[in-house]
Design an enzyme around this catalytic site. Structure first.
Site, PDB file in Angstrom:
ATOM      1  N   ASP A  90       0.884  -1.203   0.150  1.00 13.32           N
ATOM      2  CA  ASP A  90      -0.066   0.128   0.090  1.00 13.32           C
ATOM      3  C   ASP A  90       0.721   1.262   0.094  1.00 13.32           C
ATOM      4  O   ASP A  90       2.082   1.322   0.428  1.00 13.32           O
ATOM      5  CB  ASP A  90      -0.985   0.250   1.190  1.00 13.32           C
ATOM      6  CG  ASP A  90      -2.086  -0.966   1.139  1.00 13.32           C
ATOM      7  OD1 ASP A  90      -2.137  -1.679   0.222  1.00 13.32           O
ATOM      8  OD2 ASP A  90      -3.024  -0.802   1.929  1.00 13.32           O
ATOM      9  N   HIS A 242       3.523  -2.357   3.186  1.00  8.63           N
ATOM     10  CA  HIS A 242       3.609  -1.075   2.576  1.00  8.63           C
ATOM     11  C   HIS A 242       5.067  -0.767   1.893  1.00  8.63           C
ATOM     12  O   HIS A 242       6.030  -1.396   1.983  1.00  8.63           O
ATOM     13  CB  HIS A 242       3.691   0.119   3.581  1.00  8.63           C
ATOM     14  CG  HIS A 242       2.338  -0.085   4.292  1.00  8.63           C
ATOM     15  ND1 HIS A 242       2.100  -1.123   5.521  1.00  8.63           N
ATOM     16  CD2 HIS A 242       1.161   0.692   4.425  1.00  8.63           C
ATOM     17  CE1 HIS A 242       0.765  -0.738   5.775  1.00  8.63           C
ATOM     18  NE2 HIS A 242       0.184   0.086   5.104  1.00  8.63           N
TER      19      HIS A 242
END
Length: 708
Positions: A90, A242
């Site tokens: 992400d 991430h």
């Protein structure tokens, strides 16, 4: 500065090209800054949002898989097959960590799904293309990383649409998967989260949550990230990691250990679409969508450039303001000490005071009376330049051996001054505006400097007489600073650019040798002063030669006056630009005066509105403490000289209580005047003539300042 020239002819049409250019530039800058602020202003890493009620959430959603299809009302959920792990990342792309993660994935021949934000995709379109080129899926993580639980339908659609366009422009694909920011596992879906998932479905997309959270956003260490990411059983899972939003070195290190460990245990690692059996994570974008994406990316890139440039300009402007303050303090000190040491032999030669007048009935009597009250031998020549308000008839009653009246058809102020200079019978002439009141000693203090045979002109100290209003007070502050610091600086550097039309003394023979007052610029006083210096004459400043002038009483009148002053100054600078290459007094003007004038009276004001805009957007979108600090320094360095100037001029410092408000209102107006003047010059638009409305000054000529 001089009052405007006046001609009985059809006025030039108001220039419009400069307004179009000015408004276009300002609108573009504001629009790009707004885009930068909205899209790139703030970013927070993923964290689990607090849970609300769950009354409206279907049980199948809370107990099902991480891919939720809410496109057709009743939700359909999917989960990865057993021993299958979907790798997701992400918040990217990030120029540091995304390439590092791609390298690890390539090394182990593993594909993943990257949920990118529209802001970062538009910032780094090349990285989005790299993700697609490496065979990975690209998902939508909203444009600004907003919590979709807290926004409505329109904001949700805008967030998703922005990101779709950015990805389409960068990689030519339209994502079908959406990862809501701040989301967690299906079991954590509450009523607000479910409504946001329904909106995602209404947009024709799949919502993707996660089953396993690596918690790499907490940076607990690579070993902890590996432990958090390792499945506890053989059920398929969607792993949340991430590739942006901070230091992701632990993620990279953990990934390099996690992938081979899971592969050794027989786990199949891949994209979300592969893990849940979805046919595709997106579709090829259409040409229209790709073109719109390119435009969006271009706008975001431009907004980055503008924002970075404005932050740089904020620093540059602060440095310039500091430099100006230091230079002013040094030159002011030198000027004060030099003045104390200078001893000139008395000059008793008579002087002629020339007053050009066009519709000056309101103030001409006070001007004549104040000149006649001078403690130096003077004669007065009033040149009526075709007045239509009875000015000449009013002056006639003062005509005597000491006062002469000359009438002429309206030809402009410069022509009226030339008529008066031609009629003068003295070598020393003092030029005074028809709305100005002199103190008794003004003429005497001016002419004393002509004891130096090298002095060709002397600038007096023009002061605002109508200072009771707020606008008058602001102009009063401006005049005191300008005359007591700027002109001292010019005097010390021997590069005075302007002897103001309100009050200035000249050698008549020097003016006549130059062909008289110039008539081809809007600032004849500046033009004449520069011409005299290029002819080898020194021009000096006399603080005690005070003249009280009527300043514009309305914003409209002020705008017209300053607009003409600034435009005329630019004309004069361009006309005398060759002084930069000349020697002697001309060279001092060209290499000292003109650069200082352009730097601090043109460039700095042009930059100042952008500086304020940069400070405002910087405070709202980035390191507000640093940006705000630069802004306050910039304002303070403009305020410090004001206190010094008021002390030197013997003015009441309490007037400076209005300075903060002046900085935020009046200063902006003056800056816009300079911007408009520069844009007008660049656009080549003609500037119409303006006659300012006068009401007349009521000042005691024996004590104009009212000081005891």
């Amino acid at each position: 500065m001089a009052t405007s020239r006046h001609r009985h002819r059809r006025p030039d049409p108001a220039p419009r090209a400069h307004w179009f250019l000015l408004i276009s530039v300002l609108a573009a800058v504001v629009g790009l800054l707004a885009l930068h602020a909205v899209v790139l202003g703030g970013f927070h890493s993923d964290e689990t949002a607090p849970q609300s009620t769950t009354a409206s959430v279907p049980d199948s959603v809370r107990t099902g898989g991480s891919l939720i299809d809410a496109r057709n009302g009743a939700p359909v959920v999917r989960r990865p097959t057993d021993k299958t792990l979907a790798l997701t990342f992400d918040d990217g792309p990030d120029p540091t960590w995304t390439p590092a993660i791609l390298a690890v994935l390539d090394r182990y021949h593993v594909k993943a799904t990257f949920f990118v934000t529209g802001a970062h995709a538009a910032e780094y379109p090349g990285l989005v293309r790299d993700i697609a080129a490496h065979g990975h899926d690209i998902g939508n993580h909203t444009a600004t990383h907003v919590d979709l639980r807290t926004v409505g339908d329109l904001r949700t659609q805008l967030e998703l649409r922005f990101t779709d366009l950015a990805v389409a422009g960068a990689a030519g694909v339209s994502p079908a998967l959406v990862r809501p920011p701040y989301s967690a596992t299906p079991a954590s879906v509450d009523d607000p989260a479910w409504r946001s998932i329904q909106r995602i479905g209404a947009a024709g997309k799949f919502a993707v949550l996660s089953d396993t959270d690596s918690e790499d956003w907490q940076r607990p260490g690579a070993a902890a990230v590996v432990a958090n990411s390792t499945p506890k059983d053989d059920r398929g899972t969607v792993l949340l990691m991430h590739d942006a939003g901070g230091d992701r070195s632990q993620t990279v290190a953990a990934l390099d250990r996690l992938i081979p460990a899971l592969q050794a245990q027989g786990w199949r690692l891949g994209t979300v679409s592969d893990a849940v059996g979805l046919a595709s994570a997106g579709a090829p974008a259409g040409l229209g969508q790709i073109a719109a994406g390119w435009l969006l990316i271009g706008a975001v890139q431009a907004s980055n450039v503008v924002a970075d440039l404005l932050v740089a300009l904020l620093i540059v402007a602060s440095v310039l303001a500091a430099l100006r303050t230091v230079v002013m303090l040094i030159t002011t000190t030198v000027h004060v000490r030099r003045r104390r040491r200078t001893k000139l032999r008395p000059v008793t030669a008579p002087a002629t005071v020339i007053i050009p007048a066009y519709n000056e009935r309101a103030g001409i009597e006070a001007t004549i009376r104040s000149v006649l009250a001078s403690d130096h031998r003077v004669t007065v020549i009033v040149v009526d330049d075709g007045s239509t308000d009875g000015t000449a008839e009013l002056v006639e009653k003062y005509v005597s051996r000491r006062v002469r009246l000359t009438r002429q058809a309206n030809a402009g102020k410069a022509a009226a001054l030339n008529t008066g200079i031609a009629a003068a019978r003295t070598e020393l002439v003092v030029l005074v505006d028809g709305d100005t009141v002199l103190e008794p000693g003004t003429v005497r203090t001016l002419v004393q400097h002509f004891a130096d045979p090298g002095v060709g002109a002397v600038s007096g100290n023009a002061k605002v007489g109508n200072r009771r209003s707020l606008l008058g007070q602001w102009q009063h502050i401006e005049y005191v600073i300008g005359f007591n610091l700027d002109r001292r600086l010019y005097d010390v550097l021997e590069c005075m650019p302007t002897v103001p039309g309100a009050i200035g003394a000249f050698r008549r023979s020097a003016v006549m040798r130059l062909g008289g007052i110039p008539v081809d610029t809007l600032a004849e006083d500046t033009d004449l002063t520069m011409a005299m210096e290029r002819d080898g004459w020194r021009v000096v400043y006399e603080q005690e030669a005070r003249a009280w002038t009527e300043a514009p009483a309305t914003l409209g009148q002020l705008w017209k006056q300053r607009y003409r002053w600034c435009y005329g100054t630019l004309q004069a600078v361009w006309k005398h630009r060759r002084a930069v290459l000349e020697r002697g007094a001309a060279g001092r003007l060209g290499r000292r005066g003109l650069p200082y004038l352009l730097l601090f009276q043109v460039l700095l004001p042009v930059l100042a509105p952008l500086v304020d805009a940069a400070a405002l957007f910087g405070i709202l979108t980035s390191d507000w403490l640093t940006v705000g600090g630069y802004w306050l320094i910039f304002l303070a360095l403009q305020a410090i000289p004001a206190v010094i100037a008021f002390r030197l001029d013997g003015e009441r410092v309490r007037s400076l209580l209005l300075l903060p408000l002046q900085q935020f209102v009046y200063r902006q107006l003056m800056y816009l005047v300079v911007v408009q003047s520069v844009v007008t010059a660049l656009a080549g638009a003609p500037l119409p003539w303006h006659k300012l409305h006068r009401t007349g000054l009521t000042i005691d000529t024996a004590n104009p300042s009212g000081r005891s």
